[in-house]
Design a protein around this motif. Structure first.
Motif, short mmCIF file in Angstrom:
data_model
loop_
_atom_site.label_atom_id
_atom_site.label_comp_id
_atom_site.label_asym_id
_atom_site.label_seq_id
_atom_site.Cartn_x
_atom_site.Cartn_y
_atom_site.Cartn_z
N LEU A 52 0.83 -1.20 0.00
CA LEU A 52 0.00 0.00 0.00
C LEU A 52 0.87 1.25 0.00
CD1 LEU A 52 -2.88 -0.87 2.51
CD2 LEU A 52 -2.83 -1.12 0.01
N LEU A 53 0.53 2.18 -0.87
CA LEU A 53 1.21 3.48 -0.91
C LEU A 53 0.58 4.40 0.14
CD1 LEU A 53 1.28 3.87 -4.78
CD2 LEU A 53 3.29 3.55 -3.33
N ASP A 54 1.32 5.40 0.55
CA ASP A 54 0.75 6.42 1.44
C ASP A 54 -0.45 7.05 0.75
OD1 ASP A 54 2.70 5.95 3.34
OD2 ASP A 54 4.02 7.55 2.62
N ASP A 55 -1.55 7.12 1.46
CA ASP A 55 -2.78 7.58 0.82
C ASP A 55 -3.67 8.26 1.85
OD1 ASP A 55 -4.44 7.90 -1.38
OD2 ASP A 55 -5.57 6.07 -0.97
N GLU A 56 -4.60 9.05 1.36
CA GLU A 56 -5.57 9.69 2.24
C GLU A 56 -6.57 8.67 2.78
OE1 GLU A 56 -7.79 12.48 -0.16
OE2 GLU A 56 -7.61 11.15 -1.89
N ARG A 57 -7.21 9.04 3.87
CA ARG A 57 -8.20 8.16 4.47
C ARG A 57 -9.43 8.07 3.58
NH1 ARG A 57 -7.20 4.45 8.49
NH2 ARG A 57 -9.08 4.03 9.70
N MET A 58 -9.85 6.86 3.28
CA MET A 58 -10.98 6.62 2.39
C MET A 58 -12.17 6.12 3.21
SD MET A 58 -11.61 6.55 -1.01
CE MET A 58 -9.93 6.33 -1.61
N THR A 59 -13.38 6.59 2.87
CA THR A 59 -14.60 6.10 3.50
C THR A 59 -15.37 5.25 2.50
OG1 THR A 59 -14.78 8.02 4.96
CG2 THR A 59 -16.76 6.70 4.63
N TYR A 60 -15.59 3.99 2.84
CA TYR A 60 -16.40 3.09 2.03
C TYR A 60 -17.80 3.05 2.65
CZ TYR A 60 -11.83 1.32 0.47
OH TYR A 60 -10.56 1.20 -0.03
N TYR A 61 -18.79 3.44 1.88
CA TYR A 61 -20.17 3.38 2.34
C TYR A 61 -20.82 2.07 1.87
CZ TYR A 61 -20.09 8.30 3.72
OH TYR A 61 -19.79 9.49 4.34
N ALA A 62 -21.82 1.64 2.60
CA ALA A 62 -22.58 0.46 2.18
C ALA A 62 -23.23 0.73 0.83
CB ALA A 62 -23.64 0.11 3.23
N TRP A 63 -23.04 -0.17 -0.11
CA TRP A 63 -23.63 0.00 -1.43
C TRP A 63 -24.94 -0.79 -1.58
CZ3 TRP A 63 -24.01 -4.65 -3.96
CH2 TRP A 63 -23.12 -5.66 -3.56
N TYR A 64 -25.24 -1.59 -0.56
CA TYR A 64 -26.50 -2.34 -0.57
C TYR A 64 -26.97 -2.51 0.86
CZ TYR A 64 -29.79 -6.25 -0.97
OH TYR A 64 -30.90 -7.03 -0.88
N THR A 65 -28.25 -2.23 1.11
CA THR A 65 -28.84 -2.46 2.42
C THR A 65 -30.16 -3.19 2.25
OG1 THR A 65 -29.94 -0.30 2.42
CG2 THR A 65 -27.76 -0.44 3.48
N TYR A 66 -30.53 -3.94 3.28
CA TYR A 66 -31.75 -4.76 3.19
C TYR A 66 -32.30 -4.96 4.59
CZ TYR A 66 -34.71 -8.88 2.46
OH TYR A 66 -35.75 -9.75 2.44
N GLN A 67 -33.60 -4.97 4.70
CA GLN A 67 -34.26 -5.21 5.97
C GLN A 67 -35.17 -6.42 5.84
OE1 GLN A 67 -36.04 -1.71 7.72
NE2 GLN A 67 -37.65 -2.91 8.74
N GLY A 68 -35.05 -7.37 6.75
CA GLY A 68 -35.85 -8.57 6.65
C GLY A 68 -36.00 -9.28 7.97
N GLU A 69 -36.49 -10.50 7.90
CA GLU A 69 -36.71 -11.32 9.08
C GLU A 69 -36.09 -12.69 8.88
OE1 GLU A 69 -40.92 -11.41 9.60
OE2 GLU A 69 -40.98 -9.53 10.73
N ALA A 70 -35.73 -13.31 9.98
CA ALA A 70 -35.17 -14.66 9.93
C ALA A 70 -35.80 -15.49 11.04
CB ALA A 70 -33.66 -14.61 10.11
N GLU A 71 -36.15 -16.71 10.69
CA GLU A 71 -36.72 -17.63 11.67
C GLU A 71 -35.61 -18.44 12.30
OE1 GLU A 71 -40.81 -20.06 11.62
OE2 GLU A 71 -39.26 -20.98 10.38
N ILE A 72 -35.66 -18.54 13.61
CA ILE A 72 -34.61 -19.24 14.35
C ILE A 72 -35.20 -20.37 15.16
CG2 ILE A 72 -32.80 -19.00 16.11
CD1 ILE A 72 -32.49 -16.13 15.29
#
Length: 369
Positions: free
Chosen positions: A237-257
């Motif tokens: 890795l080269l010296d670089d500025e701080r990068m922010t990665y945002y979520a590119w996909y979000t989802y809301q759901g339910e799961a049975e346990i």
């Protein structure tokens, strides 16, 4: 009549006829018989029409091919054909100059036995490879005749406050390096193999309430920050500025346990419960030991940080017994996908006594990580 004599004369005539046909076929590459045999014609055109020297010239032909593999993963299986849709090979002399380069892409790379033909003089070379996918245009590699200029930079945007960020999925990126590859001056086909390292990682982050109630995914912002947007020709890795990665996909759901072995006393059904969950997916460039990427989830309504954890420290917590001989960096390079499940309390803060990472339950005692 002497049947044997008659048969011998017929055989001799047949043999003579076959010889004539063979000579006719060899005399011209434009005949119909060669419509589907252009390789034979090309070879004959290359070595000349003197059939007496064909054999000796074939014996002196030298060819080079480079095979690309991607075994450097947790499955230890070659996934090159599945993961890579373009590959660029740079052949470097001992002074780091590019003496030959070539890019190939598309369906041909997925064919069994794919190899790249390389046209260089015999000698010793270093081989540099950048490969992956191009669909999203995530990375930039400049044109250059010097190896040291063949860096790879993540294409990104800037917010109004000057913060570098990426809010989309990333193309898969691979790097390959083979030093002192021998291209011998010996007749025959020579195959050189370059194994690739994957430089992109995907994170699946799940939020779940301990009570089982639903989680509103829109209430949260998911980010990963790291200074890993520029990779040198040797994949450091080269010296670089701080990068922010945002979520590119979000989802809301339910799961049975499934909660236990006993059936419900009233209905006779298995004991189960439904839990709400929120999922976010983020993709980052290479994780390198010694850097400090952080996964942060923020509550948009309160502005408070739900949690912020050092990714590499947590990822290495589940390196496991079977991988104990593996260096930390090798583990980070081989493991390209992380599933992380966090449990929220009633105040929608992280219940930080435990976390699930790639199906491992990690019970936290040192909460300073």
């Amino acid at each position: 009549m002497d049947i044997r004599s008659h048969t011998g004369r017929a055989a001799a005539k047949l043999l003579a006829l076959v010889s004539v046909l063979c000579c006719v076929a060899m005399s011209s590459c434009n005949d119909l018989i060669y419509d589907d045999e252009n390789d034979n014609c090309s070879l004959r055109d290359t070595i000349g029409s003197d059939t007496d020297t064909i054999g000796s010239k074939i014996d002196t032909i030298v060819s080079y091919k480079v095979r690309f593999t991607y075994y450097y993963n947790m499955k230890y299986a070659d996934a090159f054909a599945h993961e890579v849709s373009y590959v660029t090979l740079y052949v470097l002399d001992t002074d780091g100059n590019v003496v030959w380069q070539k890019t190939e892409e598309g369906d041909a790379l997925a064919e069994e036995g794919y190899m790249m033909d390389v046209d260089v003089a015999p000698g010793t070379y270093n081989l540099l490879v950048w490969a992956g996918t191009k669909d999203l245009g995530s990375f930039y590699i400049p044109e250059s005749t010097l190896a040291t200029d063949l860096t790879c930079t993540l294409n990104h945007s800037y917010s109004t406050d000057g913060q570098a960020y990426v809010d989309t999925d990333l193309d898969r990126l691979f790097h390959g390096w083979l030093a002192d590859a021998e291209f011998p001056d010996e007749a025959g086909e020579h195959v050189i193999t370059v194994d690739l390292v994957k430089d992109t990682n995907i994170f699946h982050v799940v939020l779940q309430h301990t009570s089982g109630s639903s989680v509103d995914v829109n209430k949260f912002t998911f980010t990963i920050t790291d200074d890993n947007g520029s990779m040198d020709w040797d994949n450091s890795l080269l010296d670089d500025e701080r990068m922010t990665y945002y979520a590119w996909y979000t989802y809301q759901g339910e799961a049975e346990i499934y909660l236990g072995d006993e059936d419900d006393e009233e209905t006779g059904d298995e004991t189960r419960a439904t839990f709400g969950a929120a999922l976010a997916e983020l993709t980052t460039a290479r994780l390198v030991k010694g850097h400090s990427p952080r996964l942060t989830v923020t509550n948009n309504e309160t502005g408070k940080t739900v949690f912020s954890i050092p990714i590499i420290d947590y990822a290495l917590l589940v390196k496991g017994y079977e991988n104990r001989e593996m260096s930390d960096q090798e583990y980070l390079d081989r493991q390209d996908e992380y599933d992380m499940v966090f449990f929220l309390d009633e105040g929608e803060q992280w219940e930080d006594s435990h976390i699930y990472i790639n199906s491992w339950e990690v019970v936290l005692q040192d909460k300073t990580l």
